[in-house]
Structure formats: structure tokens, C-alpha cells
Design an enzyme around this catalytic site. Sequence first.
Site, PDB file in Angstrom:
ATOM      1  N   THR A 100      39.286  12.531 119.252  1.00 21.72           N
ATOM      2  CA  THR A 100      38.462  13.742 119.210  1.00 21.72           C
ATOM      3  C   THR A 100      37.669  13.730 117.900  1.00 21.72           C
ATOM      4  O   THR A 100      37.881  12.875 117.045  1.00 21.72           O
ATOM      5  CB  THR A 100      39.341  15.018 119.270  1.00 21.72           C
ATOM      6  OG1 THR A 100      40.234  15.004 118.148  1.00 21.72           O
ATOM      7  CG2 THR A 100      40.143  15.068 120.567  1.00 21.72           C
ATOM      8  N   LYS A 129      40.275  10.726 110.891  1.00 17.57           N
ATOM      9  CA  LYS A 129      40.680  10.783 109.475  1.00 17.57           C
ATOM     10  C   LYS A 129      41.440  12.058 109.126  1.00 17.57           C
ATOM     11  O   LYS A 129      42.281  12.061 108.228  1.00 17.57           O
ATOM     12  CB  LYS A 129      39.424  10.744 108.578  1.00 17.57           C
ATOM     13  CG  LYS A 129      38.696   9.433 108.585  1.00 17.57           C
ATOM     14  CD  LYS A 129      37.387   9.533 107.815  1.00 17.57           C
ATOM     15  CE  LYS A 129      36.304  10.142 108.639  1.00 17.57           C
ATOM     16  NZ  LYS A 129      35.243   9.319 109.125  1.00 17.57           N
ATOM     17  N   VAL A 156      39.777   4.094 107.721  1.00 15.67           N
ATOM     18  CA  VAL A 156      39.049   3.841 106.464  1.00 15.67           C
ATOM     19  C   VAL A 156      37.811   2.973 106.692  1.00 15.67           C
ATOM     20  O   VAL A 156      36.707   3.345 106.310  1.00 15.67           O
ATOM     21  CB  VAL A 156      39.983   3.218 105.399  1.00 15.67           C
ATOM     22  CG1 VAL A 156      39.197   2.848 104.143  1.00 15.67           C
ATOM     23  CG2 VAL A 156      41.084   4.197 105.020  1.00 15.67           C
ATOM     24  N   GLY A 211      23.001   6.768 113.844  1.00 12.49           N
ATOM     25  CA  GLY A 211      24.381   7.105 114.235  1.00 12.49           C
ATOM     26  C   GLY A 211      25.423   6.824 113.166  1.00 12.49           C
ATOM     27  O   GLY A 211      26.611   6.815 113.446  1.00 12.49           O
ATOM     28  N   GLU A 214      28.097  11.564 109.816  1.00 13.70           N
ATOM     29  CA  GLU A 214      29.020  12.473 110.504  1.00 13.70           C
ATOM     30  C   GLU A 214      28.199  13.566 111.200  1.00 13.70           C
ATOM     31  O   GLU A 214      27.017  13.758 110.877  1.00 13.70           O
ATOM     32  CB  GLU A 214      29.954  13.142 109.477  1.00 13.70           C
ATOM     33  CG  GLU A 214      30.864  12.196 108.727  1.00 13.70           C
ATOM     34  CD  GLU A 214      31.893  11.513 109.615  1.00 13.70           C
ATOM     35  OE1 GLU A 214      32.680  12.194 110.260  1.00 13.70           O
ATOM     36  OE2 GLU A 214      31.889  10.267 109.671  1.00 13.70           O
ATOM     37  N   ASP A 225      33.541  12.562 103.128  1.00 16.60           N
ATOM     38  CA  ASP A 225      34.039  11.500 104.004  1.00 16.60           C
ATOM     39  C   ASP A 225      34.735  10.413 103.169  1.00 16.60           C
ATOM     40  O   ASP A 225      35.868  10.006 103.473  1.00 16.60           O
ATOM     41  CB  ASP A 225      32.853  10.912 104.797  1.00 16.60           C
ATOM     42  CG  ASP A 225      33.257   9.726 105.641  1.00 16.60           C
ATOM     43  OD1 ASP A 225      33.997   9.926 106.625  1.00 16.60           O
ATOM     44  OD2 ASP A 225      32.844   8.591 105.308  1.00 16.60           O
ATOM     45  N   LYS A 229      38.890   9.229 102.818  1.00 18.24           N
ATOM     46  CA  LYS A 229      39.356   7.842 102.900  1.00 18.24           C
ATOM     47  C   LYS A 229      40.138   7.438 101.648  1.00 18.24           C
ATOM     48  O   LYS A 229      41.131   6.712 101.734  1.00 18.24           O
ATOM     49  CB  LYS A 229      38.151   6.916 103.123  1.00 18.24           C
ATOM     50  CG  LYS A 229      37.518   7.136 104.511  1.00 18.24           C
ATOM     51  CD  LYS A 229      36.148   6.486 104.622  1.00 18.24           C
ATOM     52  CE  LYS A 229      35.524   6.724 105.988  1.00 18.24           C
ATOM     53  NZ  LYS A 229      34.115   6.329 106.061  1.00 18.24           N
TER      54      LYS A 229
HETATM   55  N1  HSE Z   1      29.867   8.787 108.502  1.00 25.10           N
HETATM   56  C1  HSE Z   1      30.737   7.712 108.187  1.00 25.10           C
HETATM   57  C2  HSE Z   1      29.968   6.706 107.329  1.00 25.10           C
HETATM   58  C3  HSE Z   1      31.259   7.089 109.454  1.00 25.10           C
HETATM   59  O1  HSE Z   1      28.746   6.865 107.165  1.00 25.10           O
HETATM   60  O2  HSE Z   1      30.575   5.785 106.786  1.00 25.10           O
HETATM   61  C4  HSE Z   1      32.546   6.342 109.340  1.00 25.10           C
HETATM   62  O3  HSE Z   1      33.599   7.093 108.809  1.00 25.10           O
END
Ligand code: HSE
Length: 345
Positions: A100, A129, A156, A211, A214, A225, A229
Site C-alpha cells: 500500500t 518504509k 532503502v 515517477g 513520492e 524520505d 531510510k
Molecule cells: N521518492 C523516492 C526517491 C522513491 O525519489 O528516491 C523511492 O523511495
Amino acid sequence: MKRRIIMIGCGVVGQGFLRIMDDKKQLLSSKYGFEPVLVAVADKLKGSIMTEDGLDIPTFLEHVEAGNSIDSFQVEGAITGLDSMETIRQANADIMVEVTYTDIKTGEPAATHIREALKTGESVATTNKGPVTLHFDELCRMAEENNVLFRFEGVVLSGTPVFDLLEYCLALNDIKEIEGILNGTTNFMLTKMEEENMPYEDALALAQKLGYAEADPTADVEGYDALAKIVILSNVVLGGNIRPEDVERVGISGITIEDIRKAKEEGKRYKLIASTRKEEGKIVASVKPEKLSLNDPLAGVGGAVNALTFKTDLSGDITVQGAGAGKIETGFAIMIDVLNIHREM
Ligand code: HSE
């Protein structure tokens, strides 16, 4: 051996995983004796389906990729309309795949799905995550108590190995420090801003279009993000017990093309660096833009690529570099977890 699989969430990553599982069907069976049977899929927006004999993956994917609801996929005797929790409880599955959307602040709804699956006796593979950032200890304990497995290889670096590498290839090493580029969106933006003088907003729009970003790109550009990680790496690899609020965080929104140009004149390059280390028994972790000299290995990592260096006592510095996002790459991370769960069961 047949294993019953359920998938909660049916977005890009889930579809990537199903595509790989179907493409590699012969190999999974001949080399690993693994015959996965997809007995249920549930998605909050697209609906759900559960069927004793398993779904035909190519036709199911075709149906979903065409924008149809999951409930409207025609299978004789199938049960539709169950929510995620009912699906987890009723499917009698061996493995739950949780894909999800990620909410780093609450870990939901994934954390609730994972707890339910572990309690029900299902092993779990996830690339989400949120739950690993916030509830790693609790979920590992639950998995152990219920004699099932909890795996999250892709949280990660998506399909680029991290935890399997540490568990097998670098076992026995004391990892003292970890440093890397953990967000593809911001690395892509900084590269575009430097190499093509592309304005910040245009670089972000392009990262979204491709793409990488996030759903809410604030998570990328403000460093949340990468922060999630580095919390995961601190707790899983360095044995810490830190929370997101323990990490110093600065994003890249304050960096201008002018800053990047000045750094270039000094022979330096901006990178959003995430790092964590053990200092007198405590974890010190941060995410912030740093000006690296051009001979630093991380300075040479351009575009949406991620890289991670482990400073070890026996093997020296070990760096892995590769895609940190993508439908097939992240789908592969789920696939490798599902395969390894099968191998360890
Ligand atoms: N939005 C994240 C990135 C995707 O740009 O690394 C992977 O976690």
C-alpha cells in the site's frame, strides 16, 4: 511446493511484482521448487478478490492495467468485496505482500495490515518504509513469536541489495558508519540543475513526471524520505533505537542554481547526504545537503541513482550503487523477499 500468496495494495509496485512472478514462473519452479499461487488481492480504491485456486496473473494484470476494478474480474466462485483486514484473516495465506502507499508519519495502514498478517501466521514481504521506520522492533518480535518471517529488502534502495548483502556477504563485519545518497528525486534534481541549468521547479516537475517522486514530493525535497531510510539503517544495521525526530534534517529546497554554480567553481558538488554512525554507544544520524569534492565517490553518482557506503571493520568500505526506485526494480525487491521466505520456510 505451492505457497498461497495474498497482495494488499495493487498499485505500480504490486503490479511490477506480479509481472515478475509470472515472467519467472518456470525458473521459480525448476530452480527453487516454488509454485506461488495468488489467492487474493485487496486494494482500498480498486476493490478485492479472493479465490481458492488462484488468479491467472496475466489476465488479472491486463484487467487492472486497463483501469478496471478488481471486483469486476470474473472468476467462478471468487469472493469479492472483502476489505484488506478480512482478506488477510480469511485467505489462509502463507505470505502476505504489503504494497500500500507509504505514510512515514503514521506507518498506516500498512502497520495494521502487517500486524494482522503476522498474528494470523502469514509471513510478510513489504517495500513500505512507514512500518519499518516506526515499528521495526515490535514487528520483528511479532514475527518471531508467531514463527513467521518479516522481510523488507526494498525499503532503502528498492531492488538494489542492502539487507541481504549485510546478512550473508558481510556477516561478522562490525558496521561503524553508513553514508549515502538515498533519494533519487533530489539527486536527479541537483544533477539537472548543475548540468543543464534547469530551474528547481522544472527539475522537480520532471522528476514527478518520470515517477521518481513520492505522492507528496515534500517528502523528497525536504529530506523526509531519506530520513526514513537512514532511521531504518540506524535501527536495523547499527542496532539503534532512534525515531525520525532524533535525526537532523535539512532538505534541498534552499539550494539555488547560483549555490550550485559557486560550488562548481570551488571544484565541489552538492549532494543530499544521509549518514549515520555510532558515537560512544549513541546513534548520530543526519540528512543534509553537503558540498563534496569531485573525487568523492558519492559526487560521481548522478541522476536518479542511489548509492550507499558501509564502513566495515573487516571488508573496508563497501559501496553499492543502483536504482532506488522504479516499478520493476521495486517489484523485484518484493519478489526476492517472497522467494527467500519460501526458501527459509
Ligand atoms: N521518492 C523516492 C526517491 C522513491 O525519489 O528516491 C523511492 O523511495
